[in-house]
Design an enzyme around this catalytic site. Structure first.
Site, short mmCIF file in Angstrom:
data_model
loop_
_atom_site.label_atom_id
_atom_site.label_comp_id
_atom_site.label_asym_id
_atom_site.label_seq_id
_atom_site.Cartn_x
_atom_site.Cartn_y
_atom_site.Cartn_z
N GLY A 87 -3.15 6.10 37.44
CA GLY A 87 -3.40 7.40 38.06
C GLY A 87 -3.28 7.29 39.57
O GLY A 87 -3.71 6.32 40.19
N GLY A 145 -3.94 10.19 41.52
CA GLY A 145 -4.53 11.41 42.07
C GLY A 145 -5.48 11.03 43.19
O GLY A 145 -5.41 9.93 43.75
N LEU A 146 -6.40 11.92 43.51
CA LEU A 146 -7.33 11.60 44.59
C LEU A 146 -8.08 10.33 44.28
O LEU A 146 -8.22 9.45 45.14
CB LEU A 146 -8.32 12.75 44.76
CG LEU A 146 -7.78 13.92 45.54
CD1 LEU A 146 -8.84 14.98 45.70
CD2 LEU A 146 -7.27 13.47 46.90
N GLY A 148 -7.35 7.83 41.92
CA GLY A 148 -6.50 6.65 41.76
C GLY A 148 -5.77 6.29 43.05
O GLY A 148 -5.69 5.12 43.43
N SER A 155 -8.82 30.83 43.80
CA SER A 155 -9.92 30.04 44.35
C SER A 155 -11.23 30.78 44.34
O SER A 155 -11.32 31.97 44.63
CB SER A 155 -9.61 29.62 45.77
OG SER A 155 -10.78 29.10 46.36
N ARG A 177 -20.48 28.64 38.71
CA ARG A 177 -19.36 29.04 37.84
C ARG A 177 -19.77 29.39 36.43
O ARG A 177 -19.28 30.35 35.85
CB ARG A 177 -18.37 27.89 37.79
CG ARG A 177 -17.74 27.69 39.12
CD ARG A 177 -16.83 26.51 39.10
NE ARG A 177 -16.18 26.46 40.40
CZ ARG A 177 -15.40 25.49 40.80
NH1 ARG A 177 -15.16 24.47 39.99
NH2 ARG A 177 -14.84 25.53 41.98
N HIS A 185 -11.20 24.74 33.01
CA HIS A 185 -10.80 24.32 34.34
C HIS A 185 -11.09 22.86 34.63
O HIS A 185 -10.29 22.18 35.27
CB HIS A 185 -11.58 25.20 35.34
CG HIS A 185 -11.40 24.82 36.76
ND1 HIS A 185 -10.17 24.82 37.35
CD2 HIS A 185 -12.29 24.42 37.71
CE1 HIS A 185 -10.31 24.45 38.63
NE2 HIS A 185 -11.57 24.19 38.86
N GLU A 228 -12.15 12.48 37.79
CA GLU A 228 -12.50 13.39 36.71
C GLU A 228 -12.54 12.67 35.35
O GLU A 228 -13.17 13.14 34.41
CB GLU A 228 -11.50 14.57 36.68
CG GLU A 228 -11.97 15.72 35.79
CD GLU A 228 -11.07 16.95 35.86
OE1 GLU A 228 -10.31 17.08 36.84
OE2 GLU A 228 -11.12 17.77 34.93
N LEU A 234 -13.27 17.05 44.31
CA LEU A 234 -12.47 16.32 45.31
C LEU A 234 -13.38 15.29 45.97
O LEU A 234 -12.99 14.14 46.21
CB LEU A 234 -11.92 17.30 46.35
CG LEU A 234 -11.05 18.42 45.78
CD1 LEU A 234 -10.54 19.32 46.91
CD2 LEU A 234 -9.87 17.86 45.01
C1 LIG Z 1 -6.40 24.71 39.93
C2 LIG Z 1 -7.48 23.76 40.30
C3 LIG Z 1 -8.17 23.91 41.50
C4 LIG Z 1 -9.17 23.02 41.85
N1 LIG Z 1 -9.82 23.22 43.03
C5 LIG Z 1 -10.79 22.36 43.38
C6 LIG Z 1 -11.47 22.51 44.62
O1 LIG Z 1 -11.20 23.43 45.39
N2 LIG Z 1 -12.41 21.62 44.96
C7 LIG Z 1 -12.72 20.58 44.14
O2 LIG Z 1 -13.57 19.79 44.52
N3 LIG Z 1 -12.09 20.40 42.96
C8 LIG Z 1 -11.14 21.26 42.57
N4 LIG Z 1 -10.52 21.09 41.36
C9 LIG Z 1 -10.80 19.91 40.55
C10 LIG Z 1 -10.11 18.69 41.11
O3 LIG Z 1 -8.86 19.05 41.61
C11 LIG Z 1 -9.86 17.61 40.10
O4 LIG Z 1 -10.98 17.39 39.36
C12 LIG Z 1 -9.52 16.31 40.77
O5 LIG Z 1 -8.47 16.50 41.66
C13 LIG Z 1 -9.15 15.24 39.78
O6 LIG Z 1 -8.64 14.12 40.47
P1 LIG Z 1 -8.32 12.80 39.71
O7 LIG Z 1 -7.81 11.84 40.71
O8 LIG Z 1 -9.46 12.39 38.91
O9 LIG Z 1 -7.17 13.15 38.67
P2 LIG Z 1 -5.72 13.77 38.85
O10 LIG Z 1 -5.47 14.26 40.20
O11 LIG Z 1 -5.51 14.69 37.71
O12 LIG Z 1 -4.77 12.53 38.69
C14 LIG Z 1 -4.47 11.97 37.45
C15 LIG Z 1 -3.46 10.89 37.67
O13 LIG Z 1 -3.36 10.11 36.51
C16 LIG Z 1 -2.04 10.00 36.09
N5 LIG Z 1 -2.10 9.87 34.65
C17 LIG Z 1 -2.76 10.65 33.77
N6 LIG Z 1 -2.62 10.17 32.53
C18 LIG Z 1 -1.85 9.08 32.64
C19 LIG Z 1 -1.34 8.15 31.70
N7 LIG Z 1 -1.62 8.24 30.41
N8 LIG Z 1 -0.55 7.17 32.16
C20 LIG Z 1 -0.26 7.05 33.48
N9 LIG Z 1 -0.73 7.89 34.39
C21 LIG Z 1 -1.52 8.89 33.97
C22 LIG Z 1 -1.34 11.19 36.61
O14 LIG Z 1 0.03 10.94 36.78
C23 LIG Z 1 -2.05 11.39 37.94
O15 LIG Z 1 -1.47 10.56 38.89
C24 LIG Z 1 -9.52 21.97 40.99
C25 LIG Z 1 -8.83 21.81 39.80
C26 LIG Z 1 -7.87 22.72 39.42
C27 LIG Z 1 -7.23 22.59 38.09
#
Ligand SMILES: Cc1cc2nc3c(=O)[nH]c(=O)nc-3n(C[C@H](O)[C@H](O)[C@H](O)COP(=O)(O)OP(=O)(O)OC[C@H]3O[C@@H](n4cnc5c(N)ncnc54)[C@H](O)[C@@H]3O)c2cc1C
Ligand code: HEM
Ligand code: HEM
Ligand code: SF4
Ligand code: F3S
Ligand code: FES
Lengths: 235, 250, 638
Positions: free
Chosen positions: C40, C42-43, C45, C284, C330, C401, C425, C441
């Site tokens: 991952g 994302g934020l 990873g 938002s 929410r 969500h 997450e 975030l």
């Molecule tokens: C529309 C929307 C708006 C949001 N707004 C806010 C906000 O304003 N404030 C706030 O705090 N939160 C907000 N959230 C929640 C927040 O964005 C997420 O919870 C957070 O960004 C998750 O980050 P993460 O790094 O855990 O996962 P993600 O950013 O989802 O990253 C997942 C990563 O894992 C990888 N991955 C997944 N499965 C696999 C696999 N099997 N093999 C290899 N790679 C894989 C993906 O490629 C990706 O790189 C919002 C969410 C949504 C949907």
């Protein structure tokens, strides 16, 4: 020099050199056009102007010395400009080997899309133009400069221009070439701001306006010469 | 409404592709463009064919995954709109749509409408960051940044890395993408120490893959974030400065 | 196995510091000898991979996207919380902690939440140093906005694209480490299984999404940062690729799954417009700062919104919760919307929508101010619906969500499989039964920048000198064989229904029985219907193409297969939890006013489910939650 060649290795650097050479070429075209306006002041003035050009810097420099310096600078600018244009064009063709089945310009101007062909037309024009009005090779009624009593050289540039432009297709070719140049300048002048990152503050809409005004001035001036001759207002 | 789609189908990177025509019935004007393709794909699978491969993820114009040329325009006819944000209400009954993948030597087609945009990552890797390790930052408010400056940085930082600029540029140039990242960091005080080194590295990496800029301005016109080509001028200036000063920071 | 949360002792506010002082360290020369896999980008990873590499570890980072920058975090709009108290409005670490734990309806671990609040400030500092262009005041200082569930302004934002800017910051830090050769990035690579040997996580099996090649990667520790699983509902605000596969596979290998039924339904999303709908778009939450939510007083009011006079409107949130008004958390806002729609007072096609009206705000502040604050959101809304929110009120409806549930982790963010860490997450850690806005975030970055990089060292230090598993080790080979078999079965089914058609059906079941409100009878029904549908799926699914190519249908098929199993666990968990708390609303358990009624006596625990094989029911373990610093109270936002 190392930095310059380093710069030349990058496409952004090449573009900058094109822009600088473009400024030189534009400067020449502008001054050349302004000088040629003497056509409207009659044979004497124009011919005197031609003579004066050769006297710049005398006695510090030999006769035609300054002119030759200018010629060399021009030649270098043309050289850089054309080589860079060629190399960039090849680079860009390689970067986009497959075209689209259906593609229309979204906002690119006609001028920007014709830079390459425009450049070629200008190049052909310059060659013809030199053969025509500088060396007289293709001019059937060319009057070469003559050394007269007192060691002075006399020019009849006025005659050459007027008789040259009386041939309608010669004038026609000149006009077409001037329009091509105008388009080239319209995009080129704006583009050089962009290529050099000038001015310091972005978002300057007047860059387009400056380009348009100068391109128009040069084009209108240049096109006016053959038209005036054909129309019988001059000569 | 009814639509005729001509879509580029290509099995694999080294295989020849071709356009295939599909007739679509009953397209709802409320559908998004990608939903319309979903419907097509469901049908293709049911008919025992392979669905059209296209990239997408967020479907709200922010991840930069989606992108295709629709009737000659990257992301389709609407300004400031990524393909996934395009809705069918902007088309009319009977329209004939030609759908092509991004084309550029740097973005080879992987399959159908999916291309490889890895060179964008390489550009950022070569310098598109502030070198600051986790934990070494001062309090956030110790660096005041005027609103205009912050806004300008944000204008540039909005780039979603979709590649439409490259796709639309007749030279296949990535100037807008690169300039956006360069300008984002160069507008901020945090970006100053590495400013000139950064621009030199990024431009040179960019040039390993992409064409050069003739200032056509096509990129700006299709950019879903309306990134301005003024940033290209800024990047050029910084690049020239960096070269003429011999790469020193300033 | 007993659940050992390993929460350090000492007063709440000192736990994290004390713990850090005691964690084993790995010296710099040795860090270079450790390989860490981060799945991952994302934020969570991205920040973890970058920070671990900065520390000197050799990192391999994976994502299924074509670029690390596209992780779903990019879509977060509203903002990120931090207890900076820059607004001088009385904010503090304690308040952020308290709001978060209360917002989570007292179903999260005090120590984790407090740590989150403590590191929140460093996140903002770090991001600003990276060049994240947060919104600023004219004087040059950082701007804040307020968010649901809080009475202070502590949310930092970058227009409506906060997640994008934060992710790009992490992505840039990651890119720097890639350039330095300390991170090897594997984009377009999907983790399909976890390699466990001797009870420890030793590697992963992946599929190269471009070529279809099944590959193995081994390391000294594995970090999962694979995001949330709201897509089990098919329609959600998540990106289409979000999935549960990575953590589900880890669950099947022995990691406990915590609180799977805690799924957040976000109140402000654009309602569904047809059955072709592929996702729902979030508007938002910050819109609730200035927008007023209402429906007509009477169910049969067919007038266009502009023609409904004030006295015929029901501003139901302001009416029911005068203290927080439109800014209630929410879960409460969502349920209230459902309630008025169930009463037949919903607006728009299908009657599933409520108005979010800016007319008053525009009158009070002027159109320009509103455009400045929400311009891009308004545009987004208009693009999707074709309606102009400056003129006509927005229509919104709740949608799945965020998933508070995820793999169970201890205080060090390690799962029940030693060597398997879970962040962002994907874990269950900080949000209890409901997450407050702008805190995901914060959590993702806290985990990635400031928590995991410390705690993982403690684990690694205990395994100094061990070599990563050889890629031909029997444990690796077996896992590969299982992955290949599964893909083979999916392709061989050669049935007559598309993956999406099943996914939609599954999603509808989850929404109906395990969505905004749940009941024992409904959940029991779902527990019969879901397995039946799953059986059908494996028989009738049609996955065209082969395994040796880019095959998006196959990718989806694998993910949906895991969603089926997850959905069952969600319902099982929801059934087990005989109380209402946060987003988990059991119809049997409500107050007279229809609010969630917790049962602290019996349910003050984290449910952690252990996989027992395909044929057996999973086993429930309970981690009791102890509250020392706060006392759980009935949440009140009136
Ligand atoms: C529309 C929307 C708006 C949001 N707004 C806010 C906000 O304003 N404030 C706030 O705090 N939160 C907000 N959230 C929640 C927040 O964005 C997420 O919870 C957070 O960004 C998750 O980050 P993460 O790094 O855990 O996962 P993600 O950013 O989802 O990253 C997942 C990563 O894992 C990888 N991955 C997944 N499965 C696999 C696999 N099997 N093999 C290899 N790679 C894989 C993906 O490629 C990706 O790189 C919002 C969410 C949504 C949907
Ligand atoms: C002699 C033949 C010429 C050729 C082949 C030629 C070709 C070109 C081309 C292809 C470009 C665009 C390059 C790019 O952006 O990639 C260009 C730019 C330009 N040309 Fe010419 N040109 C010629 C002559 C001239 C002349 C005579 C002038 C001036 C009077 C001129 C002025 C400019 C200017 C100012 C630019 C803009 C440079 C920039 O974008 O930075 N060119 N030329
Ligand atoms: C209609 C417009 C033009 C007219 C009437 C014109 C006229 C002339 C004349 C009369 C001369 C000879 C001057 C002399 O020998 O003293 C000359 C020389 C020249 N012209 Fe032009 N010209 C025109 C346009 C151009 C343009 C557009 C260009 C370039 C793009 C150009 C380039 C030159 C050059 C390079 C020379 C040679 C200068 C030298 O002696 O070094 N001319 N022109
Ligand atoms: S500059 Fe615009 S078109 Fe180019 S990648 Fe960024 S967002 Fe896409
Ligand atoms: S279209 Fe291409 S030429 Fe430059 S201005 Fe944009 S990159
Ligand atoms: S799918 Fe994310 S930008 Fe279009």
């Amino acid at each position: 020099m190392g930095r310059l060649s380093d710069l030349y290795h990058s496409a952004v650097g090449k573009k900058a050199l094109m822009a600088v050479s473009g400024i030189v070429l534009f400067g020449f075209v502008l001054v050349h056009m302004a000088g040629n306006l003497k056509l409207y002041q009659g044979a004497e003035k124009l011919n005197a102007y031609a003579a004066w050009l050769r006297q710049i810097g005398v006695p510090l420099l030999p006769e035609t010395g300054a002119l030759w310096v200018a010629r060399l600078v021009l030649l270098a600018a043309v050289g850089i400009h054309i080589v860079a244009a060629y190399q960039l064009t090849r680079l860009n063709q390689r970067a986009r080997p497959v075209g689209y089945r259906d593609r229309s310009a979204v906002q690119a101007t006609y001028a920007s899309r014709t830079m390459r062909w425009g450049g070629v037309i200008i190049l052909l024009f310059v060659v013809y133009h030199l053969l025509h009005l500088t060396w007289g090779t293709v001019h059937p009624d060319f009057v070469h400069p003559e050394v007269v009593a007192g060691g002075e050289t006399e020019y009849d540039v006025f005659h050459n221009v007027v008789t040259g432009f009386r041939v309608w297709w010669v004038s026609g070719f000149y006009i077409v070439a001037q329009l091509a140049l105008g388009l080239h300048l319209y995009h080129g002048l704006w583009s050089l701001f962009q290529s050099l990152g000038l001015p310091n503050q972005s978002a300057q809409p007047w860059r387009r306006r400056v380009a348009a005004v100068f391109a128009l001035v040069v084009t209108v001036g240049n096109v006016s010469f053959p038209i005036s001759v054909l129309g019988g207002w001059v000569g | 409404m009814r639509l005729t789609l001509e879509i580029w189908r290509q099995e694999a990177p080294d295989e020849a592709g071709r356009f295939v025509t599909y007739e679509m019935e009953d397209v709802s004007p409320h559908m998004s463009f990608l939903e319309m393709l979903d419907v097509l794909n469901e049908r293709l699978v049911d008919e025992g064919e392979k669905p059209v491969a296209f990239e997408h993820d967020c479907r709200e114009g922010i991840c930069g995954s989606c992108g295709m040329l629709i009737n000659g325009k990257a992301h389709g006819p609407m300004r400031a709109t990524a393909t996934c944000q395009l809705h069918m209400r902007h088309f009319s009954d009977g329209d004939h749509l030609i759908i092509e993948p991004w084309r550029s030597a740097a973005f080879p087609v992987i399959k159908d409408l999916v291309v490889d945009r890895a060179p964008f990552d390489h550009i950022v890797q070569s310098g598109g960051y502030v070198s600051v390790n986790t934990g070494s930052a001062p309090d956030a408010n110790t660096i005041p940044i005027g609103k205009e400056r912050a806004d300008r940085a944000m204008d540039a930082a909005e780039c979603i890395g979709c590649g439409a600029c490259v796709a639309q540029c007749p030279n296949g140039a990535a100037q807008l993408f690169t300039a956006a990242k360069v300008a984002h960091l160069a507008s901020l005080p945090q970006g100053q120490p590495e400013r000139y080194r950064r621009v030199a590295e990024m431009v040179e990496t960019m040039e390993r893959y992409f064409g050069s800029c003739t200032n056509y301005g096509e990129c700006e016109a299709v950019c879903p974030k309306e990134i301005s080509i003024d940033f290209i001028a800024d990047m050029n200036r910084d690049y020239l400065k960096s070269k003429l000063r011999g790469g020193e920071s300033g | 196995m007993t659940l050992e949360a390993r929460v350090p002792d000492g007063p709440l506010a000192e736990k994290w510091q004390r713990h850090r002082d005691r964690l084993k360290l790995v010296n710099p020369a040795n860090k270079r000898r450790f390989d860490v896999i981060v799945v991952g980008s994302g934020l969570a990873g991205g920040s973890a991979a970058a920070t671990l590499a900065e520390l000197g570890y050799r990192v391999q980072c994976f994502c299924f996207h074509d670029s690390a920058r596209r992780a779903h975090s990019i879509a977060a709009q509203g903002g990120i919380n931090a207890a900076k108290n820059y607004q001088n409005d009385g904010d503090s670490v304690w308040r952020l902690f308290y709001d978060t734990i209360k917002g989570g309806d007292f179903r999260s671990r005090e120590a984790n939440v407090h740590r989150l609040a403590e590191v929140s400030m460093a996140i903002i500092d770090q991001c600003v140093a990276q060049g994240v262009p947060f919104a600023r005041e004219y004087g040059g200082t950082l701007a804040n906005r307020s968010f649901g569930g809080a009475q202070v302004s502590r949310t930092f934002y970058a227009r409506g694209q906060t997640g994008q800017q934060l992710l790009l910051g992490a992505y840039q830090a990651l890119s720097r480490q890639i350039e330095l050769g300390r991170v090897t990035m594997y984009p377009r690579t999907e983790m399909l299984d976890l390699v466990v040997s001797d009870g420890r996580a030793r590697g992963i099996v992946t599929r190269n999404l471009r070529t279809g090649a099944i590959e193995t990667h081994t390391a000294d520790a594995v970090v999962l940062a694979t995001g949330g699983y709201s897509n089990v509902f098919f329609l959600s605000t998540n990106a289409k690729g979000c999935n549960v596969t990575a953590i589900w596979r880890a669950y099947r290998r022995g990691a406990y799954f915590a609180n799977p039924c805690f799924t957040q339904i976000h109140p402000t999303c654009i309602p569904q417009s047809g059955d072709y709908q592929s996702k729902l778009t979030l508007m938002s939450e910050s819109l609730r700062n200035d927008g007023r939510i209402w429906v007509p007083e009477s169910a049969d009011d067919e007038r266009p919104p502009g023609d409904v006079p004030k006295e015929d409107r029901d501003y139901y949130l302001e009416r029911k919760y005068p203290a927080f008004g439109n800014l209630v958390p929410r879960d409460i806002a969502s349920r209230a919307a459902k309630e008025v729609c169930d009463e037949g007072r919903g607006v728009g096609p299908g009657g599933r929508g409520v108005y979010l009206d800016f007319a008053d705000a525009i009158q009070r502040l002027g159109r320009d101010t509103i455009a400045d604050r929400y311009g891009n959101l308004f545009e987004m809304y208009e693009r999707i619906t074709g309606e102009d929110p400056y003129e006509v009120p927005m229509r919104i409806y709740p949608a799945p969500h965020y998933t508070m549930g995820g793999l169970w982790v201890d205080y060090d963010l390690m799962s029940t499989i030693p060597g398997l860490f879970v962040i962002g997450e994907a874990n269950f850690s900080d949000h209890g039964a409901n997450r407050l806005g702008a805190s995901a975030l914060m959590q993702g970055l806290a985990d990635g920048y400031f928590v995991l990089p410390y705690t993982i060292g403690d684990y690694l230090a205990q395994h100094m000198g061990e070599e990563p598993l050889a890629t031909d080790h029997p444990a690796v080979r077996e896992t590969v064989a299982e992955v290949e078999k599964r893909i083979g079965v999916l392709l061989a089914a050669d049935g007559d229904r598309t993956v999406d058609s099943f996914h939609r059906e599954l999603g509808a079941l989850c929404w109906e029985y395990c969505g905004m409100s749940r009941s024992a009878s409904g959940l029991r029904k779902a527990l019969e219907e879901i397995p039946a549908l799953r059986e059908e799926y494996w028989q009738r699914v049609n996955v065209p193409g082969s395994a040796e190519e880019l095959n998006q249908a196959l990718e989806k098929a694998g993910r949906v297969a895991d969603f089926f199993e997850l959905a069952e666990l969600m319902c099982r968990d929801a059934l087990d939890r005989g109380e209402s708390c946060g987003t988990h609303f059991r119809e049997e358990h409500q107050t007279e006013k229809g609010e969630a009624l917790r049962n602290d006596e019996e349910y003050t625990y984290v449910s952690a489910w252990e996989f027992q094989g395909d044929e057996a029911e999973p086993e429930l373990h309970r981690e009791p939650l102890e509250f020392e610093a706060v006392s759980p109270s009935q949440r009140s936002y009136e």
